[in-house]
Design an enzyme around this catalytic site. Structure first.
Site, PDB file in Angstrom:
ATOM      1  N   THR A  24       0.841  -1.216   0.000  1.00  0.00           N
ATOM      2  CA  THR A  24       0.000   0.000   0.000  1.00  0.00           C
ATOM      3  C   THR A  24       0.873   1.262   0.000  1.00  0.00           C
ATOM      4  OG1 THR A  24      -0.150  -0.140   2.415  1.00  0.00           O
ATOM      5  CG2 THR A  24      -2.017  -1.025   1.127  1.00  0.00           C
ATOM      6  N   VAL A 100       0.799 -10.424  -5.664  1.00  0.00           N
ATOM      7  CA  VAL A 100       1.043 -10.877  -7.059  1.00  0.00           C
ATOM      8  C   VAL A 100       1.741  -9.791  -7.873  1.00  0.00           C
ATOM      9  CG1 VAL A 100      -0.944 -12.447  -7.031  1.00  0.00           C
ATOM     10  CG2 VAL A 100      -1.283 -10.074  -7.755  1.00  0.00           C
ATOM     11  N   ASP A 101       2.208  -8.725  -7.158  1.00  0.00           N
ATOM     12  CA  ASP A 101       2.775  -7.563  -7.867  1.00  0.00           C
ATOM     13  C   ASP A 101       4.230  -7.767  -8.304  1.00  0.00           C
ATOM     14  OD1 ASP A 101       2.554  -5.941  -4.628  1.00  0.00           O
ATOM     15  OD2 ASP A 101       4.221  -7.157  -5.399  1.00  0.00           O
ATOM     16  N   HIS A 116      -0.141 -16.862  -4.214  1.00  0.00           N
ATOM     17  CA  HIS A 116      -1.316 -16.556  -5.047  1.00  0.00           C
ATOM     18  C   HIS A 116      -0.925 -16.256  -6.483  1.00  0.00           C
ATOM     19  CE1 HIS A 116      -3.764 -15.459  -1.194  1.00  0.00           C
ATOM     20  NE2 HIS A 116      -3.520 -16.744  -1.318  1.00  0.00           N
ATOM     21  N   CYS A 127      -4.525 -24.398 -23.433  1.00  0.00           N
ATOM     22  CA  CYS A 127      -3.292 -25.171 -23.718  1.00  0.00           C
ATOM     23  C   CYS A 127      -2.164 -24.859 -22.747  1.00  0.00           C
ATOM     24  CB  CYS A 127      -2.842 -24.908 -25.158  1.00  0.00           C
ATOM     25  SG  CYS A 127      -2.181 -23.253 -25.428  1.00  0.00           S
ATOM     26  N   CYS A 143      -5.435 -16.919 -27.064  1.00  0.00           N
ATOM     27  CA  CYS A 143      -4.162 -17.611 -27.257  1.00  0.00           C
ATOM     28  C   CYS A 143      -3.720 -17.596 -28.727  1.00  0.00           C
ATOM     29  CB  CYS A 143      -4.328 -19.067 -26.781  1.00  0.00           C
ATOM     30  SG  CYS A 143      -2.886 -20.092 -27.055  1.00  0.00           S
ATOM     31  N   CYS A 146      -3.773 -21.642 -29.690  1.00  0.00           N
ATOM     32  CA  CYS A 146      -4.996 -22.474 -29.851  1.00  0.00           C
ATOM     33  C   CYS A 146      -6.283 -21.660 -29.830  1.00  0.00           C
ATOM     34  CB  CYS A 146      -5.041 -23.521 -28.726  1.00  0.00           C
ATOM     35  SG  CYS A 146      -5.536 -22.833 -27.118  1.00  0.00           S
ATOM     36  N   SER A 184      -0.983  -8.175   6.539  1.00  0.00           N
ATOM     37  CA  SER A 184      -2.030  -9.087   6.070  1.00  0.00           C
ATOM     38  C   SER A 184      -3.139  -9.156   7.113  1.00  0.00           C
ATOM     39  CB  SER A 184      -1.472 -10.494   5.842  1.00  0.00           C
ATOM     40  OG  SER A 184      -2.539 -11.371   5.449  1.00  0.00           O
ATOM     41  N   ASN A 209       0.751  -5.116  11.557  1.00  0.00           N
ATOM     42  CA  ASN A 209      -0.449  -4.865  10.771  1.00  0.00           C
ATOM     43  C   ASN A 209      -1.244  -3.727  11.398  1.00  0.00           C
ATOM     44  OD1 ASN A 209      -1.835  -6.019   8.360  1.00  0.00           O
ATOM     45  ND2 ASN A 209      -3.566  -6.050   9.775  1.00  0.00           N
TER      46      ASN A 209
HETATM   47  N1  APR Z   1       1.091  -0.716   7.337  1.00  0.00           N
HETATM   48  C1  APR Z   1       0.546  -1.666   8.145  1.00  0.00           C
HETATM   49  N2  APR Z   1      -0.573  -2.369   7.831  1.00  0.00           N
HETATM   50  C2  APR Z   1      -1.177  -2.056   6.666  1.00  0.00           C
HETATM   51  C3  APR Z   1      -0.671  -1.072   5.780  1.00  0.00           C
HETATM   52  C4  APR Z   1       0.508  -0.397   6.159  1.00  0.00           C
HETATM   53  N3  APR Z   1       1.056   0.536   5.386  1.00  0.00           N
HETATM   54  N4  APR Z   1      -1.520  -1.009   4.709  1.00  0.00           N
HETATM   55  C5  APR Z   1      -2.494  -1.901   4.923  1.00  0.00           C
HETATM   56  N5  APR Z   1      -2.287  -2.533   6.089  1.00  0.00           N
HETATM   57  C6  APR Z   1      -3.060  -3.655   6.631  1.00  0.00           C
HETATM   58  C7  APR Z   1      -4.563  -3.469   6.570  1.00  0.00           C
HETATM   59  O1  APR Z   1      -5.029  -2.907   7.789  1.00  0.00           O
HETATM   60  C8  APR Z   1      -5.059  -4.903   6.376  1.00  0.00           C
HETATM   61  O2  APR Z   1      -5.415  -5.502   7.615  1.00  0.00           O
HETATM   62  O3  APR Z   1      -2.782  -4.746   5.766  1.00  0.00           O
HETATM   63  C9  APR Z   1      -3.871  -5.656   5.788  1.00  0.00           C
HETATM   64  C10 APR Z   1      -4.123  -6.121   4.367  1.00  0.00           C
HETATM   65  O4  APR Z   1      -5.133  -7.108   4.440  1.00  0.00           O
HETATM   66  P1  APR Z   1      -5.932  -7.510   3.112  1.00  0.00           P
HETATM   67  O5  APR Z   1      -6.347  -6.269   2.399  1.00  0.00           O
HETATM   68  O6  APR Z   1      -6.975  -8.513   3.529  1.00  0.00           O
HETATM   69  O7  APR Z   1      -4.839  -8.208   2.194  1.00  0.00           O
HETATM   70  P2  APR Z   1      -4.284  -9.688   2.324  1.00  0.00           P
HETATM   71  O8  APR Z   1      -4.250 -10.151   3.742  1.00  0.00           O
HETATM   72  O9  APR Z   1      -2.998  -9.718   1.585  1.00  0.00           O
HETATM   73  O10 APR Z   1      -5.397 -10.519   1.496  1.00  0.00           O
HETATM   74  C11 APR Z   1      -5.106 -11.879   1.235  1.00  0.00           C
HETATM   75  O11 APR Z   1      -7.050 -11.967  -0.244  1.00  0.00           O
HETATM   76  O12 APR Z   1      -8.352 -11.100  -1.944  1.00  0.00           O
HETATM   77  C12 APR Z   1      -7.354 -12.013  -1.642  1.00  0.00           C
HETATM   78  O13 APR Z   1      -5.778 -12.811  -3.168  1.00  0.00           O
HETATM   79  C13 APR Z   1      -6.089 -11.697  -2.393  1.00  0.00           C
HETATM   80  O14 APR Z   1      -3.816 -12.089  -1.676  1.00  0.00           O
HETATM   81  C14 APR Z   1      -5.041 -11.507  -1.289  1.00  0.00           C
HETATM   82  C15 APR Z   1      -5.655 -12.239  -0.122  1.00  0.00           C
END
Ligand code: APR
Length: 240
Positions: A24, A100-101, A116, A127, A143, A146, A184, A209
């Site tokens: 982010t 996935v970035d 992911h 294919c 594709c 194919c 996360s 987080n």
């Molecule tokens: N610093 C600390 N925490 C942060 C920051 C930051 N700069 N920016 C965001 N966050 C926290 C948010 O508060 C949130 O709880 O990161 C967390 C991101 O959580 P999600 O948006 O749920 O992302 P993620 O856990 O990676 O999602 C898992 O869900 O949709 C699918 O495939 C997608 O890989 C993804 C998976």
């Protein structure tokens, strides 16, 4: 923070686990932050799944071309670069990511497990031949071999995680003495099992987080008052 520094210095095998919160501060929206996440704008049940690929291919393609252009306009931030340097200096030993970035690769990490998948690869859903990313961006979404539908190399809702990557991530987690979660919500399975597997195998667990997660009660340390980038810069400065 001092105890985390001590744990990093004492650990002989440290694994980092990242989610969308890691990117982010590069400008990329995460998925579930209150009112800011990507899924507040788009409904993953409509687009980010196998059904949309098979039955709503045009909308599916428009969404992922938008996502690709968005990701291409951002780059790793200093926190990613610190993780890349830490792997080179054996301060950490690998990165398990839900992202996935491709930013961990760009930042110099080699032992990266992309649970992911990745937006760096595209392939035919029939294919399985790899397809040119630029052609996909420019609208060629069938594709060249194919004629099947071309899709990004990411795991869609309803698909299995790549088995080899999952198994490697499990082996790395078994070895971890220190397991640090960065950005996360830990709400999506099976990726969210890894912090608990690390804990069950004797690792210390740190969760960095902005918001609470369902696994906070199992963590040895929780950092919510600092952003990921601030946390990594501060730790990096104290490790020097
Ligand atoms: N610093 C600390 N925490 C942060 C920051 C930051 N700069 N920016 C965001 N966050 C926290 C948010 O508060 C949130 O709880 O990161 C967390 C991101 O959580 P999600 O948006 O749920 O992302 P993620 O856990 O990676 O999602 C898992 O869900 O949709 C699918 O495939 C997608 O890989 C993804 C998976």
């Amino acid at each position: 923070m001092d105890e985390i520094i001590n744990w990093i210095q004492a650990s002989t095998y440290t694994i980092i686990f990242t989610g969308a919160g890691m990117s982010t501060e590069s400008g990329l929206p995460d998925f579930r932050s209150k009112n800011r996440g990507l899924w507040a704008k788009f409904n993953p049940d409509e687009l980010a799944n196998v059904h949309a690929l098979n039955h709503n291919f045009e909308e599916f393609t428009n969404f992922y071309q938008y996502r690709l252009r968005e990701i291409d306009s951002y780059k790793p931030h200093p926190g990613h670069l610190i993780l890349g340097r830490w792997e080179q200096s054996r301060t950490i030993h690998g990165v398990i990511t839900q992202n996935v970035d491709g930013f961990h690769h760009d930042a110099g990490n080699n032992n990266v497990m992309e649970l992911h998948g990745t937006f760096r690869k595209f392939y035919c859903n029939v294919c399985k031949k790899e397809q040119d990313r630029e052609r996909y961006l420019n609208g060629s979404n069938y594709c060249h071999h194919c004629g099947g539908p071309v899709r990004p190399g990411i795991v869609l809702f309803g698909e299995m995680l790549p088995e080899a990557t999952f198994n490697q991530a499990e082996l790395e987690t078994f070895k971890a003495e220190l397991f640090i979660v960065l950005g996360s919500s830990l709400t999506v399975s099976p990726a969210n099992m890894f912090p608990m597997v690390a804990k069950e195998h004797g690792a210390r667990l740190v969760i960095v987080n902005r918001e609470a997660t369902p696994l906070d009660r199992f963590a040895d340390s929780i950092i919510q008052h600092k952003s990921i980038k601030e946390f990594l810069i501060e730790i990096d400065q104290q490790l020097k």
